[in-house]
Write a protein that holds these residues in place. Structure first.
Motif, mmCIF file in Angstrom:
data_model
loop_
_atom_site.group_PDB
_atom_site.id
_atom_site.type_symbol
_atom_site.label_atom_id
_atom_site.label_comp_id
_atom_site.label_asym_id
_atom_site.label_seq_id
_atom_site.Cartn_x
_atom_site.Cartn_y
_atom_site.Cartn_z
ATOM 1 N N LEU A 239 0.899 -1.274 0.076
ATOM 2 C CA LEU A 239 0.066 0.055 0.060
ATOM 3 C C LEU A 239 0.848 1.240 -0.139
ATOM 4 O O LEU A 239 0.726 2.168 -0.969
ATOM 5 C CB LEU A 239 -0.738 -0.039 1.238
ATOM 6 C CG LEU A 239 -1.830 1.231 1.498
ATOM 7 C CD1 LEU A 239 -2.890 1.446 0.343
ATOM 8 C CD2 LEU A 239 -2.591 1.103 2.827
ATOM 9 N N LEU A 240 1.922 1.124 0.836
ATOM 10 C CA LEU A 240 2.894 2.568 0.981
ATOM 11 C C LEU A 240 3.479 2.615 -0.295
ATOM 12 O O LEU A 240 3.636 3.856 -0.938
ATOM 13 C CB LEU A 240 3.790 2.387 1.938
ATOM 14 C CG LEU A 240 3.123 2.290 3.533
ATOM 15 C CD1 LEU A 240 4.145 1.985 4.655
ATOM 16 C CD2 LEU A 240 2.457 3.694 3.797
ATOM 17 N N SER A 241 3.948 1.575 -0.836
ATOM 18 C CA SER A 241 4.665 1.626 -2.324
ATOM 19 C C SER A 241 3.870 2.149 -3.300
ATOM 20 O O SER A 241 4.360 2.980 -4.247
ATOM 21 C CB SER A 241 5.105 0.242 -2.456
ATOM 22 O OG SER A 241 5.688 0.201 -3.894
ATOM 23 N N TRP A 242 2.605 1.604 -3.403
ATOM 24 C CA TRP A 242 1.651 2.113 -4.553
ATOM 25 C C TRP A 242 1.370 3.565 -4.131
ATOM 26 O O TRP A 242 1.475 4.343 -5.272
ATOM 27 C CB TRP A 242 0.271 1.460 -4.538
ATOM 28 C CG TRP A 242 -0.539 1.738 -5.430
ATOM 29 C CD1 TRP A 242 -0.827 1.178 -6.750
ATOM 30 C CD2 TRP A 242 -1.573 2.775 -5.471
ATOM 31 N NE1 TRP A 242 -1.637 1.762 -7.518
ATOM 32 C CE2 TRP A 242 -2.309 2.815 -6.600
ATOM 33 C CE3 TRP A 242 -2.006 3.620 -4.553
ATOM 34 C CZ2 TRP A 242 -3.141 3.825 -7.112
ATOM 35 C CZ3 TRP A 242 -3.080 4.760 -4.777
ATOM 36 C CH2 TRP A 242 -3.794 4.514 -6.175
ATOM 37 N N LEU A 243 1.210 4.171 -3.243
ATOM 38 C CA LEU A 243 0.970 5.773 -2.845
ATOM 39 C C LEU A 243 2.259 6.408 -3.348
ATOM 40 O O LEU A 243 1.982 7.281 -3.632
ATOM 41 C CB LEU A 243 0.564 5.728 -1.156
ATOM 42 C CG LEU A 243 -0.600 5.183 -0.691
ATOM 43 C CD1 LEU A 243 -0.587 5.449 0.602
ATOM 44 C CD2 LEU A 243 -1.599 6.090 -1.621
ATOM 45 N N GLY A 244 3.367 5.732 -2.917
ATOM 46 C CA GLY A 244 4.478 6.747 -3.325
ATOM 47 C C GLY A 244 4.640 6.457 -4.878
ATOM 48 O O GLY A 244 5.119 7.723 -5.427
ATOM 49 N N VAL A 245 4.474 5.458 -5.598
ATOM 50 C CA VAL A 245 4.641 5.663 -7.133
ATOM 51 C C VAL A 245 3.405 6.154 -7.635
ATOM 52 O O VAL A 245 3.818 7.170 -8.506
ATOM 53 C CB VAL A 245 4.516 4.017 -7.492
ATOM 54 C CG1 VAL A 245 4.431 4.081 -9.179
ATOM 55 C CG2 VAL A 245 5.645 3.247 -7.084
ATOM 56 N N ALA A 246 2.297 6.303 -7.191
ATOM 57 C CA ALA A 246 1.282 7.181 -7.946
ATOM 58 C C ALA A 246 1.690 8.609 -7.518
ATOM 59 O O ALA A 246 1.427 9.629 -8.543
ATOM 60 C CB ALA A 246 -0.009 6.925 -7.037
ATOM 61 N N ALA A 247 2.259 9.149 -6.410
ATOM 62 C CA ALA A 247 2.348 10.395 -5.881
ATOM 63 C C ALA A 247 3.488 10.955 -6.919
ATOM 64 O O ALA A 247 3.839 12.102 -7.151
ATOM 65 C CB ALA A 247 2.725 10.530 -4.622
ATOM 66 N N SER A 248 4.292 9.957 -7.281
ATOM 67 C CA SER A 248 5.697 10.405 -8.057
ATOM 68 C C SER A 248 5.465 10.878 -9.581
ATOM 69 O O SER A 248 6.127 11.454 -10.020
ATOM 70 C CB SER A 248 6.605 9.241 -7.927
ATOM 71 O OG SER A 248 6.216 8.190 -8.955
ATOM 72 N N GLY A 249 4.210 10.417 -9.996
ATOM 73 C CA GLY A 249 3.792 10.893 -11.329
ATOM 74 C C GLY A 249 4.012 9.593 -12.388
ATOM 75 O O GLY A 249 3.648 9.592 -13.475
ATOM 76 N N LEU A 250 4.892 8.534 -11.843
ATOM 77 C CA LEU A 250 4.791 7.438 -12.687
ATOM 78 C C LEU A 250 3.396 6.661 -12.718
ATOM 79 O O LEU A 250 2.661 6.818 -11.771
ATOM 80 C CB LEU A 250 5.719 6.434 -12.160
ATOM 81 C CG LEU A 250 7.407 6.817 -12.475
ATOM 82 C CD1 LEU A 250 8.371 5.798 -11.588
ATOM 83 C CD2 LEU A 250 7.645 7.012 -13.504
ATOM 84 N N PRO A 251 3.336 5.789 -13.667
ATOM 85 C CA PRO A 251 1.931 4.962 -13.909
ATOM 86 C C PRO A 251 1.888 4.207 -12.414
ATOM 87 O O PRO A 251 2.735 3.224 -11.877
ATOM 88 C CB PRO A 251 2.130 3.940 -14.839
ATOM 89 C CG PRO A 251 3.311 4.520 -15.807
ATOM 90 C CD PRO A 251 3.926 5.505 -15.011
ATOM 91 N N PRO A 252 0.577 4.402 -11.776
ATOM 92 C CA PRO A 252 0.228 3.755 -10.545
ATOM 93 C C PRO A 252 0.202 2.356 -10.676
ATOM 94 O O PRO A 252 0.493 1.607 -9.700
ATOM 95 C CB PRO A 252 -1.090 4.251 -10.070
ATOM 96 C CG PRO A 252 -1.121 5.496 -10.944
ATOM 97 C CD PRO A 252 -0.578 5.543 -11.866
ATOM 98 N N ALA A 253 0.181 1.818 -12.023
ATOM 99 C CA ALA A 253 -0.002 0.370 -12.059
ATOM 100 C C ALA A 253 1.439 -0.417 -11.745
ATOM 101 O O ALA A 253 1.345 -1.480 -11.414
ATOM 102 C CB ALA A 253 -0.373 -0.020 -13.641
ATOM 103 N N LEU A 254 2.261 0.417 -11.763
ATOM 104 C CA LEU A 254 3.615 -0.136 -11.402
ATOM 105 C C LEU A 254 3.904 -0.214 -9.729
ATOM 106 O O LEU A 254 5.111 -0.463 -9.415
ATOM 107 C CB LEU A 254 4.871 0.840 -12.072
ATOM 108 C CG LEU A 254 4.857 0.731 -13.573
ATOM 109 C CD1 LEU A 254 5.853 1.799 -13.947
ATOM 110 C CD2 LEU A 254 5.331 -0.583 -14.061
ATOM 111 N N GLY A 255 3.007 0.331 -9.114
ATOM 112 C CA GLY A 255 2.962 0.738 -7.708
ATOM 113 C C GLY A 255 3.325 -0.492 -6.771
ATOM 114 O O GLY A 255 4.011 -0.227 -5.736
ATOM 115 N N LEU A 256 3.119 -1.850 -7.081
ATOM 116 C CA LEU A 256 3.444 -2.858 -6.375
ATOM 117 C C LEU A 256 4.965 -3.463 -6.396
ATOM 118 O O LEU A 256 5.243 -4.500 -5.838
ATOM 119 C CB LEU A 256 2.326 -4.081 -6.282
ATOM 120 C CG LEU A 256 0.845 -3.204 -5.703
ATOM 121 C CD1 LEU A 256 -0.169 -4.431 -5.879
ATOM 122 C CD2 LEU A 256 1.096 -2.804 -4.290
#
Length: 415
Positions: A239-256
């Motif tokens: 969950l924390l990883s997905w939030l960080g990737v989404a907030a970074s501007g990268l595709p959230p689908a990469l978040g896990l």
């Protein structure tokens, strides 16, 4: 070309054919809907379920939850986790097919496919594109991805369920899809990247690995063994990883994906999507097993929300898409990939011929799931996106061509 040790023979899990059928079912229903009642289709998938007023330091733009972005940005992260797990095991585990020098030939074929597809996109778009909103090389990341589940479905019919070429095909599609989505996120012209947010997935993964991810020693106490089998630390880290990737501007689908290396896992690879892994109970495999049936629903929803093909959308972008997938990717794989392999003295895996590699290149002319995910950021909205989506759907005709090549008699050689 000489051969190196081949891929092990094993049964692939029944999940992949089920995923492919669910995806095609969603695409078929969406296509019927969008051509019969386009207004209601777009109203349904873009319906605002919830508007979130988040602070600017977390999300610089307003966030609205719709069926479209919940599926693409949220639920598809589980699918990328599912295939990313297989790539990680292939790279790191004992008997993994991408360990050491064995990785060089697949890496060359993937690199050749990416370069060929993007180069042909740029060339053809300059020659035929007429859209006013198109600039130089607009949309070049679109054809980089392939489609793991649909390519597998065709590859199994073309090669047979146990052929080593099928396993090479899986490797190439998984690696291409993972890289393509990352490249699309980094190259998106209208996305504000705030890469400092990637410290959050990095920290979450390191904490999960340090506290829970290392396998207990053989003489560890039972309490330590039980702690090593817990799943909640990885769910929290995910969950924390997905939030960080989404907030970074990268595709959230990469978040896990960042948490995969942190999760305790088996030491030996049984093969990509191997049916035998269903008997393993390490945390990484347990998480993958738990996703097998939910992902069937996820891929149906993805096809339903992202796969509606407007049959009247044919335009120069459609031609560019087909040229990149049908010409650029196969030529790049064969010329750059095999050329690099010959220059480095690499060998084909045992049981795989040059004719098999040609068929793999043709099958990978199919592109849908990951390219469709890339459309929103790679191309201006409206006509260009719909024309490219039609091109992606037409690219699936490479599947029947590959089956015809599979049934063609092999060339006779003189003794």
């Amino acid at each position: 070309m000489p051969h190196s040790p081949g891929f092990p023979m094993y049964r692939v899990s029944s999940s992949l054919p089920r995923f492919a059928k669910a995806l095609l079912g969603g695409v078929g229903l969406a296509t019927l809907w969008v051509n019969l009642a386009p207004a209601s289709y777009y109203d349904a998938i873009e319906h605002r379920l919830l508007d979130l007023d988040l602070p600017r330091w977390l999300a610089p733009l307003p966030v609205s939850l719709t069926p479209l972005n919940i599926t693409a940005d949220g639920l598809m992260a589980f699918f990328l986790f599912f295939i990313g797990k297989e790539l990680w095991e292939a790279l790191t585990q004992e008997h993994g097919p991408l360990k050491g020098r064995q990785a060089m030939l697949p890496a060359g074929l993937v690199l050749g496919g990416l370069l060929g597809a993007s180069a042909v996109w740029v060339i053809v778009s300059q020659l035929v594109e007429t859209a006013e909103e198109a600039g130089f090389a607009t949309g070049w990341p679109v054809p980089l991805g392939s489609d793991v589940v649909l390519c597998f479905l065709v590859g199994r019919a073309a090669f047979g369920p146990g052929h080593p070429a099928l396993h090479l095909l899986l490797l190439l599609t998984i690696a291409s899809d993972s890289l393509a989505l990352l490249i699309a996120g980094l190259a998106a012209p209208d996305v504000s990247l705030r890469l400092a947010w990637l410290l959050l997935p990095l920290g979450a993964a390191l904490a999960a690995w340090a506290l829970f991810g290392r396998n207990p020693a053989p003489d560890a106490a039972e309490t330590q063994r039980r702690a090593g089998r817990r799943l909640w630390p990885y769910l929290l880290a995910g969950l924390l990883s997905w939030l960080g990737v989404a907030a970074s501007g990268l595709p959230p689908a990469l978040g896990l994906l960042p948490v995969i290396p942190a999760i305790a896992h088996a030491d030996r690879s049984f093969g990509l999507f191997a049916e035998a892994e269903e008997l393993l109970h390490d945390p990484l495999n347990r998480l993958a097993h738990a996703l097998a049936w939910p992902l069937t629903v996820v891929l149906f929803l993805f096809g339903l929300t992202r796969g509606g093909i407007d049959l009247q959308a044919f335009a120069p972008t459609t031609v560019t898409t087909l040229a990149a997938l049908w010409l650029g990717r196969p030529l790049g794989m064969l010329v750059i990939g095999l050329g690099l392999a010959a220059a480095l003295g690499l060998r084909l895996p045992q049981g795989i011929t040059l004719r098999d590699v040609l068929r793999i290149a043709v099958i990978m002319g199919m592109g849908f799931t990951i390219p469709v995910l890339s459309l929103e950021t790679a191309l201006p909205g409206g006509a260009m996106q719909e024309a490219a989506r039609l091109g992606l759907a037409l690219s699936l005709l490479a599947g029947p061509l590959a089956l015809l090549l599979a049934r063609a008699p092999a060339p006779r050689t003189n003794a």
